[in-house]
Design a protein around this motif. Structure first.
Motif, short mmCIF file in Angstrom:
data_model
loop_
_atom_site.label_atom_id
_atom_site.label_comp_id
_atom_site.label_asym_id
_atom_site.label_seq_id
_atom_site.Cartn_x
_atom_site.Cartn_y
_atom_site.Cartn_z
N ARG A 135 0.93 -1.15 -0.04
CA ARG A 135 -0.03 0.17 -0.13
C ARG A 135 0.72 1.03 -0.06
O ARG A 135 0.50 2.20 -0.62
CB ARG A 135 -0.97 0.07 1.22
CG ARG A 135 -1.69 1.31 1.32
CD ARG A 135 -2.38 1.36 2.55
NE ARG A 135 -3.76 0.52 2.51
CZ ARG A 135 -3.87 -0.47 3.08
NH1 ARG A 135 -3.29 -0.86 4.40
NH2 ARG A 135 -5.17 -1.22 3.09
N LEU A 152 -5.67 -5.08 -2.07
CA LEU A 152 -6.41 -4.11 -1.09
C LEU A 152 -7.85 -4.13 -1.66
O LEU A 152 -8.43 -4.17 -0.71
CB LEU A 152 -5.71 -2.49 -1.60
CG LEU A 152 -4.32 -2.41 -1.14
CD1 LEU A 152 -3.70 -1.00 -1.67
CD2 LEU A 152 -4.15 -2.15 0.33
N ALA A 186 -10.27 -5.28 1.38
CA ALA A 186 -11.15 -4.54 1.92
C ALA A 186 -12.77 -5.11 1.82
O ALA A 186 -13.63 -4.83 2.49
CB ALA A 186 -11.27 -3.03 1.42
N ARG A 191 -14.84 -0.72 6.66
CA ARG A 191 -13.43 -0.66 6.12
C ARG A 191 -13.29 -0.32 4.71
O ARG A 191 -12.37 0.73 4.41
CB ARG A 191 -12.87 -2.06 6.47
CG ARG A 191 -11.32 -2.06 5.82
CD ARG A 191 -10.66 -3.28 6.13
NE ARG A 191 -9.59 -3.71 5.43
CZ ARG A 191 -8.73 -4.58 5.19
NH1 ARG A 191 -9.27 -5.86 5.77
NH2 ARG A 191 -7.66 -4.58 4.64
N GLU A 214 -10.92 3.28 3.17
CA GLU A 214 -10.20 2.87 2.49
C GLU A 214 -10.36 3.84 1.43
O GLU A 214 -9.43 4.66 0.76
CB GLU A 214 -10.20 1.36 2.24
CG GLU A 214 -8.94 1.05 1.11
CD GLU A 214 -7.61 0.90 1.97
OE1 GLU A 214 -6.67 0.87 1.41
OE2 GLU A 214 -7.78 0.31 3.12
N ARG A 238 -8.04 7.09 0.57
CA ARG A 238 -7.23 7.10 -0.69
C ARG A 238 -7.73 8.12 -1.80
O ARG A 238 -6.88 8.50 -2.64
CB ARG A 238 -7.24 5.57 -1.33
CG ARG A 238 -6.65 4.54 -0.35
CD ARG A 238 -6.55 3.29 -0.82
NE ARG A 238 -5.56 3.17 -1.97
CZ ARG A 238 -4.28 3.13 -1.84
NH1 ARG A 238 -3.81 3.57 -0.68
NH2 ARG A 238 -3.34 3.20 -2.94
#
Length: 195
Positions: free
Chosen positions: A62, A100, A104, A113, A117, A121
């Protein structure tokens, strides 16, 4: 650098490379720690010397993706440039994007979550959209939701398409900037209809 430090650094790099390869081939959810260690030619114990679990490897990937996704200086169209920079970073770090996204999505919906996320981002894009809104430019909706939708589109398309010939960034940018109608064709002054 001592020989021991050099070997430890090489082992860590081999484990990360194996994780990237397996995440790209199998996905995050179907890759186990033992698979990563075996693919790296290392013992499982050596994995745990460098990483506490698979999520820690994901955190390293990440950070690499975040560093690569930093857009350059804004030009005439900062939103298009931002989407292009993110799409390019996602393409070059496709295993991390896949991992990712899967990680998630696998979390319980009530955990929030995936939303956290997405919103963290896509915060730079949200700020650009807010700036446009504050200048009086129309947006298709709430800047946070639009930015998160762009993040889902980019990540989902990078995950779904085995290769990207550059159409993803252009398509998503056009969708954000022009909606479903697409960009307006250029009409010269002499070809404009009179009113």
């Amino acid at each position: 650098m001592s020989r021991r430090t050099e070997l430890a650094s090489r082992t860590r790099a081999d484990l990360l490379a194996a994780a990237r390869r397996l995440f790209a081939e199998r996905g995050y959810l179907d890759t186990k720690v033992a698979d990563i260690a075996t693919a790296a030619g290392r013992a499982v114990g050596s994995f745990y010397t460098h990483f506490s679990d698979k999520d820690e490897i994901l955190a390293v990937l990440r950070r690499e993706l975040d560093e690569a996704a930093l857009p350059g200086p804004a030009g005439d169209d900062e939103i298009r440039e931002h989407i292009t920079a993110c799409s390019t970073a996602m393409r070059s770090h496709r295993p991390a994007v896949t991992a990712l996204l899967q990680s998630a999505i696998a979390a319980a919906p009530a955990s929030g979550r995936l939303w956290r996320e997405l919103t963290s981002r896509t915060a730079p894009l949200r700020r650009q959209l807010e700036n446009r809104r504050d200048r009086g430019e129309p947006l298709p909706g709430d800047p946070e939701l639009v930015a998160a939708a762009v993040g889902v589109l980019l990540a989902g398309l990078q995950h779904a398409l085995p290769t990207d010939d550059g159409r993803i960034a252009d398509t998503v940018a056009n969708l954000v900037l022009h909606g479903l109608a697409g960009p307006r064709p250029f009409v010269s002054a002499e070809n404009r209809p009179s009113r």
